[in-house]
Structures are given as C-alpha cells and as structure tokens.
Design an enzyme around this catalytic site. Structure first.
Site, PDB file in Angstrom:
ATOM      1  N   CYS A   1       0.865  -1.190   0.000  1.00 22.28           N
ATOM      2  CA  CYS A   1       0.000   0.000   0.000  1.00 22.28           C
ATOM      3  C   CYS A   1       0.898   1.236   0.000  1.00 22.28           C
ATOM      4  O   CYS A   1       2.058   1.157  -0.427  1.00 22.28           O
ATOM      5  CB  CYS A   1      -0.982  -0.026   1.167  1.00 22.28           C
ATOM      6  SG  CYS A   1      -0.233  -0.056   2.812  1.00 22.28           S
TER       7      CYS A   1
ATOM      8  N   ASN B   1       2.198   1.446   4.451  1.00 24.47           N
ATOM      9  CA  ASN B   1       2.486   0.179   5.150  1.00 24.47           C
ATOM     10  C   ASN B   1       2.202   0.283   6.653  1.00 24.47           C
ATOM     11  O   ASN B   1       2.904  -0.287   7.482  1.00 24.47           O
ATOM     12  CB  ASN B   1       3.930  -0.283   4.905  1.00 24.47           C
ATOM     13  CG  ASN B   1       4.202  -1.724   5.332  1.00 24.47           C
ATOM     14  OD1 ASN B   1       5.262  -2.030   5.856  1.00 24.47           O
ATOM     15  ND2 ASN B   1       3.267  -2.619   5.139  1.00 24.47           N
TER      16      ASN B   1
ATOM     17  N   CYS C   1      -1.541   0.648   7.385  1.00 19.85           N
ATOM     18  CA  CYS C   1      -2.973   0.309   7.468  1.00 19.85           C
ATOM     19  C   CYS C   1      -3.329  -0.917   6.621  1.00 19.85           C
ATOM     20  O   CYS C   1      -3.488  -2.021   7.135  1.00 19.85           O
ATOM     21  CB  CYS C   1      -3.834   1.499   7.026  1.00 19.85           C
ATOM     22  SG  CYS C   1      -3.699   2.960   8.075  1.00 19.85           S
ATOM     23  N   ARG C   2      -3.465  -0.738   5.305  1.00 18.46           N
ATOM     24  CA  ARG C   2      -4.059  -1.775   4.462  1.00 18.46           C
ATOM     25  C   ARG C   2      -3.164  -3.000   4.272  1.00 18.46           C
ATOM     26  O   ARG C   2      -3.609  -4.132   4.484  1.00 18.46           O
ATOM     27  CB  ARG C   2      -4.427  -1.186   3.078  1.00 18.46           C
ATOM     28  CG  ARG C   2      -5.547  -0.170   3.154  1.00 18.46           C
ATOM     29  CD  ARG C   2      -5.662   0.642   1.879  1.00 18.46           C
ATOM     30  NE  ARG C   2      -4.501   1.521   1.694  1.00 18.46           N
ATOM     31  CZ  ARG C   2      -4.278   2.278   0.631  1.00 18.46           C
ATOM     32  NH1 ARG C   2      -5.146   2.255  -0.375  1.00 18.46           N
ATOM     33  NH2 ARG C   2      -3.217   3.050   0.561  1.00 18.46           N
ATOM     34  N   SER C   3      -1.921  -2.791   3.857  1.00 19.13           N
ATOM     35  CA  SER C   3      -1.086  -3.981   3.565  1.00 19.13           C
ATOM     36  C   SER C   3      -0.667  -4.754   4.819  1.00 19.13           C
ATOM     37  O   SER C   3      -0.572  -5.984   4.756  1.00 19.13           O
ATOM     38  CB  SER C   3       0.112  -3.642   2.674  1.00 19.13           C
ATOM     39  OG  SER C   3       0.993  -2.730   3.272  1.00 19.13           O
TER      40      SER C   3
ATOM     41  N   ASP D   1      -8.249   3.978   0.824  1.00 16.81           N
ATOM     42  CA  ASP D   1      -7.295   4.389   1.853  1.00 16.81           C
ATOM     43  C   ASP D   1      -8.089   4.911   3.062  1.00 16.81           C
ATOM     44  O   ASP D   1      -8.787   5.911   2.952  1.00 16.81           O
ATOM     45  CB  ASP D   1      -6.417   5.491   1.251  1.00 16.81           C
ATOM     46  CG  ASP D   1      -5.382   6.003   2.209  1.00 16.81           C
ATOM     47  OD1 ASP D   1      -5.448   5.649   3.409  1.00 16.81           O
ATOM     48  OD2 ASP D   1      -4.511   6.759   1.767  1.00 16.81           O
TER      49      ASP D   1
END
Ligand code: 4NP
Length: 178
Positions: free
Chosen positions: A11, A14, A16-18, A129
């Site tokens: 993401c 690095n 939150c999402r990934s 995001d």
C-alpha cells in the site's frame, strides 16, 4: 520441499491496508496448514512511516476481528522485491503505478496485480485508503481484505497444486475442495 510461494502486499504507508492483508492472509494460510508453503511480506511505496508500528485504528480493527498487527513495523517497497516475490498485490492504482515505475526494464509486470482483481465484489478494484477517515472505513477495509484473501488463497492453492496439502478445516472457502 519446493520453494515457498513468495507473496507481498503493498500500500502507500504500510501502516494500514497492507499490514492487515498480510496478517489476515497469513492467518488463513496457517488455519489451512499451509504455512511452510508461503512466505508473506508487506510494504509501502512511500518512505513516510519506515520503522513505525501499524496505525492504532487498524490494530484495533484487526484485534476485533481476531488478528494481531502488534509485531508489525513499516518498511518501504524496494525494486529488488520485483525479482524476489512471485506475487505482488497492490491496494490501489496509485500503488500500481508506483511499483511498476520501479520495473525499469519492464520485466515483472505480470507479477503485479491489483488486490481487488480477486475480490468477488470488486467495486472499483481499489482498497480505499482509510487513513484520513473514521472507524467505518477501517471496518470496510477489513471486510474487503477478509473476503479477497479467501479468494486469493483459493486461487493460489489451485495454481500451485497445493490442494493435497490442505488440512481439513470446518469452514473458510480456501479450505473447500469442491
Ligand atoms: P496505508 O494508509 O497506505 O493503507 O498504510 C496510509 C498511511 C499513511 C498515509 C496515507 C495512507 N500518509 O499519508 O501518511
């Protein structure tokens, strides 16, 4: 034992999402008894948060859903990762651009896919995001990551001939053999 399948989730920050995708996917791999067949990493395209723990809001969301991000530290995606990893799943189209920009000789594009290409409900093919939004956005990311990780694991189990190695599990689409 053949080489493990090397997977990286990417993401922007690095945090939150990934990191969530890594933890959720890793836990599904473990539940299915496939840990020795996978090497799983995550990174961000930016250098904004190198060395930082995961975002507190995402850590809470992960915990509420039975996963832990407590050991995570942010790192930045490197050009060499294009060679090292077999499958690179990016969270949005901006991440896709940034990663492909590092592929100077156009060698590795086939390894880099939008994560939500595998989502049964792909919407615009991007994981939104959540960084500047509220709690609802984090839960939405969790739902997307959870169902898409099932789909990706299912696909990789088929593609890499791992079905015979699956442990019997009572639930979870990645464990179904049908
Ligand atoms: P991520 O979220 O890419 O899912 O980790 C973000 C984290 C930090 C920022 C943006 C998005 N930031 O602008 O610092």
């Amino acid at each position: 034992m053949p080489d493990p399948i090397r997977i990286q989730f990417v993401c922007l920050g690095n945090i939150c999402r990934s990191p969530l995708a890594k933890a959720v996917f890793r836990d599904k791999v473990e539940t299915n008894g496939l840990s020795e067949h996978f090497e799983i990493a995550s990174s961000g395209t930016s250098n904004y948060h190198i060395g930082d723990p995961a975002d507190q809001r995402m850590r809470k969301t992960a915990k509420r859903n039975g996963h832990s991000l407590e050991d995570h530290r942010s790192s930045q995606f490197q050009a060499e990762d294009l060679e090292t990893f077999d499958h690179i799943f990016v969270m949005d189209k901006s991440n896709l651009n940034d990663v492909l920009h590092l592929d100077e000789n156009d060698e590795y594009g086939g390894k880099v896919r939008l994560f939500r290409e595998f989502d049964p409900e792909p919407d615009d093919y991007q994981v939104p995001d959540p960084y500047h939004g509220g709690r609802e956005g984090f839960e939405n990311v969790y739902d997307i990551v959870n169902r898409t990780s099932d789909a990706i694991l299912h696909r990789l189990v088929e593609e890499h001939g791992l079905a015979e190695h699956l442990d019997e599990v009572e639930s979870g689409s990645a464990g179904e053999r049908g």
